[in-house]
Structures are given as structure tokens and as C-alpha cells.
Scaffold this active site. Structure first.
Site, PDB file in Angstrom:
ATOM      1  N   ILE A   1      -2.485 -24.118  12.274  1.00  0.00           N
ATOM      2  CA  ILE A   1      -3.119 -25.431  12.465  1.00  0.00           C
ATOM      3  C   ILE A   1      -3.813 -25.843  11.173  1.00  0.00           C
ATOM      4  O   ILE A   1      -4.680 -25.116  10.690  1.00  0.00           O
ATOM      5  CB  ILE A   1      -4.146 -25.377  13.611  1.00  0.00           C
ATOM      6  CG1 ILE A   1      -3.470 -24.934  14.907  1.00  0.00           C
ATOM      7  CG2 ILE A   1      -4.826 -26.724  13.784  1.00  0.00           C
ATOM      8  CD1 ILE A   1      -4.455 -24.726  16.059  1.00  0.00           C
TER       9      ILE A   1
ATOM     10  N   VAL B   1      -8.163 -19.815   8.834  1.00  0.00           N
ATOM     11  CA  VAL B   1      -8.720 -20.388  10.063  1.00  0.00           C
ATOM     12  C   VAL B   1      -7.604 -20.990  10.908  1.00  0.00           C
ATOM     13  O   VAL B   1      -6.863 -21.866  10.454  1.00  0.00           O
ATOM     14  CB  VAL B   1      -9.758 -21.487   9.756  1.00  0.00           C
ATOM     15  CG1 VAL B   1     -10.390 -21.997  11.045  1.00  0.00           C
ATOM     16  CG2 VAL B   1     -10.830 -20.975   8.807  1.00  0.00           C
TER      17      VAL B   1
ATOM     18  N   ARG C   1       0.838  -1.189   0.000  1.00  0.00           N
ATOM     19  CA  ARG C   1       0.000   0.000   0.000  1.00  0.00           C
ATOM     20  C   ARG C   1       0.880   1.248   0.000  1.00  0.00           C
ATOM     21  O   ARG C   1       0.633   2.194  -0.717  1.00  0.00           O
ATOM     22  CB  ARG C   1      -0.896  -0.016   1.235  1.00  0.00           C
ATOM     23  CG  ARG C   1      -2.056   0.946   1.156  1.00  0.00           C
ATOM     24  CD  ARG C   1      -3.089   0.637   2.224  1.00  0.00           C
ATOM     25  NE  ARG C   1      -2.435   0.303   3.494  1.00  0.00           N
ATOM     26  CZ  ARG C   1      -3.050  -0.179   4.552  1.00  0.00           C
ATOM     27  NH1 ARG C   1      -4.350  -0.401   4.510  1.00  0.00           N
ATOM     28  NH2 ARG C   1      -2.408  -0.465   5.658  1.00  0.00           N
TER      29      ARG C   1
ATOM     30  N   GLY D   1      -4.696 -20.090  12.010  1.00  0.00           N
ATOM     31  CA  GLY D   1      -3.275 -19.861  11.740  1.00  0.00           C
ATOM     32  C   GLY D   1      -2.537 -21.084  11.240  1.00  0.00           C
ATOM     33  O   GLY D   1      -2.850 -21.617  10.176  1.00  0.00           O
TER      34      GLY D   1
ATOM     35  N   GLU E   1      -5.596  -6.028  19.685  1.00  0.00           N
ATOM     36  CA  GLU E   1      -5.459  -4.750  19.012  1.00  0.00           C
ATOM     37  C   GLU E   1      -5.980  -3.624  19.903  1.00  0.00           C
ATOM     38  O   GLU E   1      -6.617  -3.874  20.930  1.00  0.00           O
ATOM     39  CB  GLU E   1      -6.248  -4.788  17.700  1.00  0.00           C
ATOM     40  CG  GLU E   1      -5.888  -6.034  16.913  1.00  0.00           C
ATOM     41  CD  GLU E   1      -6.137  -5.887  15.429  1.00  0.00           C
ATOM     42  OE1 GLU E   1      -6.046  -4.773  14.907  1.00  0.00           O
ATOM     43  OE2 GLU E   1      -6.403  -6.918  14.804  1.00  0.00           O
TER      44      GLU E   1
ATOM     45  N   LYS F   1      -9.906 -14.249   6.675  1.00  0.00           N
ATOM     46  CA  LYS F   1     -11.114 -14.975   7.111  1.00  0.00           C
ATOM     47  C   LYS F   1     -12.379 -14.170   6.875  1.00  0.00           C
ATOM     48  O   LYS F   1     -13.422 -14.721   6.534  1.00  0.00           O
ATOM     49  CB  LYS F   1     -11.022 -15.346   8.583  1.00  0.00           C
ATOM     50  CG  LYS F   1     -10.958 -14.133   9.475  1.00  0.00           C
ATOM     51  CD  LYS F   1     -10.535 -14.399  10.885  1.00  0.00           C
ATOM     52  CE  LYS F   1     -10.148 -13.095  11.542  1.00  0.00           C
ATOM     53  NZ  LYS F   1      -8.793 -12.648  11.259  1.00  0.00           N
TER      54      LYS F   1
ATOM     55  N   LYS G   1     -14.524 -17.618  11.455  1.00  0.00           N
ATOM     56  CA  LYS G   1     -13.787 -18.857  11.181  1.00  0.00           C
ATOM     57  C   LYS G   1     -14.724 -20.054  11.226  1.00  0.00           C
ATOM     58  O   LYS G   1     -14.617 -20.981  10.414  1.00  0.00           O
ATOM     59  CB  LYS G   1     -12.650 -19.011  12.190  1.00  0.00           C
ATOM     60  CG  LYS G   1     -11.585 -17.911  12.062  1.00  0.00           C
ATOM     61  CD  LYS G   1     -10.656 -17.891  13.276  1.00  0.00           C
ATOM     62  CE  LYS G   1      -9.625 -16.774  13.144  1.00  0.00           C
ATOM     63  NZ  LYS G   1      -8.910 -16.540  14.420  1.00  0.00           N
TER      64      LYS G   1
END
Lengths: 435, 435
Positions: A138, A134, A47, A136, A192, A107, A207
Site C-alpha cells: 500500500i 509501512v 548471509r 507492504g 511467526e 520498519k 509503523k
């Protein structure tokens, strides 16, 4: 080994994109062996061209214009790591239209626009992969779409939001309030500045929508999914649950019940000996119950630069070997299966944990238990506790009631009457108990 | 959707074969959607035609002669579920030679003869799949060969033998001796009449050999893998470990240590908060540490009719969609990578648990600690316990010593001297402690 490299464009060069670029660069030789051809990072679109970056791959043109990818016929695959849904949807649509295959970790995009993007890809003979969207690192999308294809999926239960799990773990282990643990999560980068989508269950619900489509060929819009966040929980709830042999987890759940589908994302009491209860900190876990495999547990890092990049890279190598197209075709075919009927929220049955703060005066217990009895709700255990009031005044007592199995509807009606009782302070908190 | 069915022959129709036949029959329609073509069970080969069977698929010819499959050009894929290595190797070789692709659940076969079978398959353009050979329904082969392709694998640790784990769980939870728990495991069908291969670590070592080849491109023959069984363990060892915050598990481990590979299968003290320690009963678990993903845990049923059939069916669907050939080609390519140097057993470093039964008389502790000191072994904790002797006479005491980190070689030399001490009754038991 093919002589033709796979030319990859990276759209978005933030945390995860940097991880992907690092792996493509640092593991270049090993990836060539695994993929059967060179994986070449050919272009990066960012960006803000002026931003300082922690990693700059050598000899890769960086531009701020997606047209540079759209117009480059040598690019086979776009790894799109742009957040949000507006620009991400536009980019994804244009990339597919320009004949690029697509990997995304977004997601929100796949939850909101997966079906239409899949159709665009199907019409154009293109492929979409989204393992990283979904949980990360895994490989849960992989598990459902390839490892468990011999199973009818009966249930998916998971801790799909690391922020919430970190906060809940931290509260109980360090005797902290919700606000204290949230602040720490923000300091450590697990939450965040605006943590709403994590703590209110939206992130986990998005997810779960994706997994529910894959596992049950059924689209439950995120807005129709029963959802409750963790922000009403107090340390004393976590402690009360622990004393009863449970951990409270933000549990995402989709399961078949007599052929009907139940879905929800809500704080849930999980028996402490289950692996779901033992998942600590920012980790994620998904347990999948299949008709043949029984209960399969997958646990690990649900977010973070390299774990998420690990999932993206699995998709990249799947493209290079030719596996991805075959898996995506199976996902497209599964859309034609009949969706499962959705069980209305009010008909879902659980045991419940009910916490009410009540005036400390005569007949209160009679009033409360009368309401439960009239709604057909049977009490499994009851604890009145005056000593450990985290929030209430001295004139108050805390009631913790565990019910036998009742429907959400019964519980909801009783709840409304309880909240209206003059002796009940504030609202009662009602949480389901996992089997 | 293809009009051409995939014609499948089942070689061996015991527990797992019956599960596979059931799933192919009962999930026929769903499998057609997932595979993109009909999966047709076309032939079954059994050893004994006269045996009564719990499930007989309609209209499938059953014979006792493998030639019926070898000579049937319509058969694409042989699912070979014959145990042992002699007949299994002969069948596999002939099936590949006859142009059939091959799926097997036979870990002993793939462990002992995988490399030669892979070469035969490669030469003939055929494919071999073996998800069910390791950890039953847990998709660990899939994880290493597809989901973690963006990672350098750093470590694999697992409980790969359900029988041993059932016995160890049962001993501690029910205060039983090894023999009592073994008998129960046999009654419940978790252990065979001759349990040797399960309890001495051979079964887990065979599975670890397979995973080590996939993850590290390195062949550690099962005979060269450091291996110790669970049959020397007493209830008092499990209790002592528990009081120190550990569970003793039969841990299969392969990990890189400064670029060298350590492998072993032995009873190991695992910190009780790790998911490996929390794996109960006959369940299996594998944790894989990857350079990007961190630690990924996969847990579930490691054996049994339907869990193992679930893994076989994943391979069947992978064949039908075309994924299997691409994954197998990557496995073949990985053989050309340089194998990792194997760290000699004596140089592997751990903390150790040392249990000695000693005479209850003066100067014993001085004798024991003198030996440890002279071998440079530093003691982290020591417990002398006279009250809970499960096996020794009244004149004996039990010493439990936890050491700091030392090499196996140091420990082995000290051990030999300890065993030779006149005050030490029998041999000392030495177990490593997992990090």
C-alpha cells in the site's frame, strides 16, 4: 532514455529480496521504459551462501560479504532487506558512508534509527526510501509525502498488522478462540512461531511512528505510544461488539485534537459500516484525513513477497527517474517544522467498551455503576448476559457497558476501583470506540 | 530551499480554482517547506470580471484575458481549470506554446486531446499533469504512474462517477425511484440540471480512457468503449440484486483477459462484500490489480472543491520539487510500448443478470428459457415474482434470471429474440455480474 544503467545491489535475499530480484529480472524491459534507463541487478549479498534458493538470477554475483558492495564503485543503489536493527543499522550506515543510496523495507530500523540515518544521508547527499517499511504494497508513504502535500494531515487510522487482523477476522467468522486462530495463522504463515511483536501491537506501533513523523513532523517514540495487544480479547468480546454494530480491530491511530497529537495502537471498536471495519483477513488499510481531501482510504496487501517487492520497486524506479531525491529532500525539510504537542494518554477522550466478569449475586450492578457514576462516567448502554460465558464459572455473569465520551484518565481510575471490587472476577477489559 | 518562487497562474476561477487559491494562500508557509520554494499565485484569469466571488486572494491581479498570462514571462506554471474542450484546448495549446507548464483537472480535455497535447508538451520540453482529472482527490494517476511501476497492471475497476453512485445508493437505502433520487441529487448539488453525462456513463468513460492509456498504453476512444447508463434501472432491480447478495454499481472496468483488453462502463452487479459494493453516496473508489501488489483499493471523494484542489496541489508541489517532469517523461516513454489488442465487446464473458417483464399467462417461462437454451446460455438461478412490480401492469410478472458465464454476443442475440417475444413487455434489462 539514458544509456547509463542504474546498478543495484541487493543486501539480503530472503522472501522480499527474492521478489525484488524476480521483478527486476522478469519485468526488465518494461522497467527500462518506466525508469528511463536499465535497472541492473549487479550484486547480491546473502548471509548463508550454502542455502538453496527458489530463484537464482543469472549472471549476478552472490557473496556473503557486504564489503563487495561497499568497495564496488559501480553500485549506485543498495536495496537493504536485512531484518532487525543491529546488523541493519551497521550496514545502512556503511552503505550511506560509501556513497550508496538506500532503500529499505525494515520498519524497526526506520522507526528506531530513521532520524540518525536521515542525517547521515543528508550530510552525504544521499537518499533513503522506505515505502515498503509501512503497510507492504500500500503506497502510504507516497500518499503522505507526495499525493497529499496540499493538505494538513488531521488523522491517520489504520490496520497496519495483517497477523492480528487475520486472527480477529478468523475468530469472529469461524467461532474460534484466540488460541485456535493464532495456531491457524501460524500454520498458514501469517504469524511467526513467536508472534509477540505482531499481537502485542509493537509492529503496528513501529509503523505508526514512521507515519507520524511524516505526517505531523513529530517523533513519538514507540515506547511512549499507548499500546495494547489483541491477546486479551475473547470471542465473546468480538460477538458482543458485533451485536452492538461494531468490529474490534487492532487500530493504529494518530490524530490532531485541538492542535495536540493523540497516538495509540489498541483493539478498538470500529463502526461496522466503516471501511476499516470491513478489512478482512491479513489485509491492511490506512485512512488518512486531510484538510482538503477529506478522508482517503488505501487498502491492500500489507505483507507478502510480491506486494512488499512492489513497494520496493516503486522506490527503485523513483531513484532511477530522479523523483526519489526530490521527495527525500522534502522529508528532510519537514524536520524543521515545529513538532506538535503530544496529548497525554490520560487526556484522550473516547467512548469506551467495558467488559467485566462479575459474581452473579445481588447488588453487583449497583456497586459497578456507583463507581462509574462517582468518576463522572455516563453509561450509554449496558448488557448483562448470563448465557454466553466463554471463560467464567457458572457463578458469574458478564457485564458489557458502553460509556459516553470520557477521558482515558477517568476510565483508568474507575477501572482500578472496579478491578478491586470483590465481586469482579479478574480484570475488566477496556477498549475505546472509534468515532 | 530555493530563493526562486514558482509563479503560478490560475486560468478559471470557479469552484476548484477557488479551492486552489485558498490552499495556496492559507497553507503558504507549509507549502514552501514541502515544495522547497515559495509557491506564488501570480495571476488569475476569469471569464467574467464582474462576478462576485467567495474568495479574493490579496494582491493577485485578476484579468479576463489569457494573453496576460501568455505574455508574462515570469509565469512558470498554468493551472488551467476551464471546462469543456474547445476553449480549453485552445488555451492549453497556447499556454504550452508560450513555454508554460500545465496542470489541468479537465477530464474531457485529456480524454479527447491528451495525446496531441502531450506531443506538443514533449516537443517544447514542457510538462502536463492531470491528477485531478480522474477521481478528484483520490491519487489514482499517481498510483499508476509512480507507486505501481513495479507491476504489470492487470485490471482497473472503479466507481468513477459520484453522481450515479449517489443516486444508486439513495434509491436502495431510501426506497426511492430513480427520478426521486435524481431530483435529490440535483437539490444537493451532486447532479447538474442536465445530468446526462453523469448518468449515461460518459463522464466515467472519459476517466477510464485516461486510466487505460496510463495503465495499458492503449487508446480506447470513448465512443468505442462499451457503455450503458443507470437511467434504465428501477428500484426493483436494486432490490432483486440485493436479495441475491449484490449491489448494482456503475462500474468502470478495464482489464486484461488472456492478453486482450476488455473495457466497459455499465451498471454491474458487484458481490456485496467487495469494497466496490460498499462505496456509498457520492464517493469514488478505484481498485487496481497489479502483478505484484495484488488488489489495491483507493477510496475517497471523487469531486468537490477541496478534494479536487488537493489533487491539483499535489501536481503543483510535484512541479516545484522537480518530480513532475520525471513522471511526465515516463508517461511519454510509455507511449512507445505496444498497445494491447482490444477484445471485441461481443467476446467479453460474464455472468449476467437478466430482468424481463412478461405476460402472466401459460407457456411464457418455456418460451423464455427455450431461447436462452438455444443460444447456449445456462441458467444459474431464476426468480419469477408477481408481487413487487414497480412499473408493469397487473397482467405482468417479473422474471429475474442469473446466467452462468456466457459471452456478450450470445447474450445479445438471445436478448433480441426475447425482446421480440410477444409475451415480453418492453425490453429486457441485461447487466453483467462482476467476479
Amino acid at each position: 532514455m539514458s544509456d547509463t544503467p542504474l546498478n543495484i545491489a541487493l543486501i539480503g535475499f530472503g522472501t522480499v529480496g527474492t521478489g525484488v530480484a524476480r521483478i527486476l529480472t522478469e519485468e526488465h524491459e518494461q522497467l527500462r521504459v518506466r525508469a528511463g534507463r536499465e535497472l541492473r541487478l549487479s550484486r547480491i549479498v546473502v548471509r548463508d551462501l550454502g542455502k538453496t534458493r527458489e530463484f537464482n538470477p543469472a549472471d549476478v554475483p552472490i557473496s556473503s560479504c557486504i564489503d563487495d558492495v561497499l568497495n564496488d564503485d559501480s553500485i549506485d543503489l543498495a536495496v537493504q532487506l536485512v531484518g532487525g536493527t543491529d546488523a541493519a543499522l551497521e550496514y545502512a550506515t556503511r552503505l550511506l558512508g560509501a556513497g550508496k543510496d538506500l532503500i529499505t523495507a525494515n520498519k524497526a530500523l526506520i522507526c528506531a534509527h530513521g532520524p540518525e540515518l536521515f542525517q547521515i544521508a543528508a550530510d552525504g547527499g544521499r537518499t533513503i526510501c522506505f515505502e515498503a517499511a509501512v503497510a507492504g504494497g500500500i503506497p502510504v508513504v507516497n500518499a503522505i509525502t507526495t499525493a497529499l502535500t496540499g493538505n494538513r494531515i488531521e488523522a491517520i487510522e489504520g490496520i497496519l498488522n495483517g497477523t492480528s487482523n487475520f486472527i480477529l477476522t478468523q475468530m469472529l467468522s469461524e467461532n474460534q478462540s484466540y488460541d485456535q486462530s493464532l495456531s491457524l495463522a501460524q500454520e498458514l504463515g501469517y504469524a511467526e512461531a513467536d508472534p509477540t511483536l505482531d499481537v502485542d501491537g509493537t509492529d503496528a506501533a513501529q509503523k505508526l511512528v514512521i507515519l507520524t513523523r511524516l505526517a505531523f513532523s513529530t517523533d513519538v517514540p514507540v515506547g511512549e505510544m499507548s499500546r495494547k495487544g489483541i491477546d486479551e480479547l475473547t470471542l465473546s468480546d468480538l460477538e458482543a461488539a458485533a451485536s452492538l454494530g461494531y468490529r474490534i480491530k487492532l487500530l493504529a491511530m494518530a490524530k490532531l485534537n485541538n492542535g495536540q497529537l493523540e497516538t495509540s495502537v489498541q483493539p478498538t471498536l470500529v463502526p461496522q459500516n466503516r471501511e476499516l471495519a470491513q478489512t478482512q483477513g491479513a489485509d491492511n488499510i490506512v485512512t488518512i484525513t486531510g484538510s482538503a481531501v477529506g478522508r482517503l482510504g488505501l487498502a491492500g496487501a500489507g505483507a507478502g513477497q510480491l506486494p512488499t517487492a512492489s513497494a520496493v520497486m516503486a522506490d527503485v524506479v523513483d531513484f532511477a527517474t530522479g523523483r526519489a531525491i526530490n521527495t527525500f529532500k522534502a522529508v528532510l525539510r519537514s524536520r524543521d517544522q515545529n513538532p506538535v504537542e503530544i496529548l497525554p494518554q490520560d487526556e484522550q477522550k473516547h467512548r469506551f467498551y467495558l467488559r467485566c466478569t462479575v459474581d452473579d449475586r445481588p447488588h453487583v450492578l449497583a456497586d459497578v455503576t456507583d463507581i462509574l457514576g462517582r468518576h463522572g462516567i455516563s453509561i450509554s448502554s449496558l448488557l448483562q448476559d448470563e448465557s454466553r460465558m466463554a471463560t467464567a464459572s457458572d457463578q458469574a455473569a458478564r457485564l458489557i457497558i458502553m460509556t459516553h465520551r470520557v477521558s482515558e484518565g477517568q476510565m483508568r481510575s474507575a477501572d482500578a476501583e472496579l478491578d478491586a471490587l470483590s465481586c469482579v472476577q479478574g480484570n475488566c477489559l477496556r477498549l475505546p470506540v472509534a468515532d
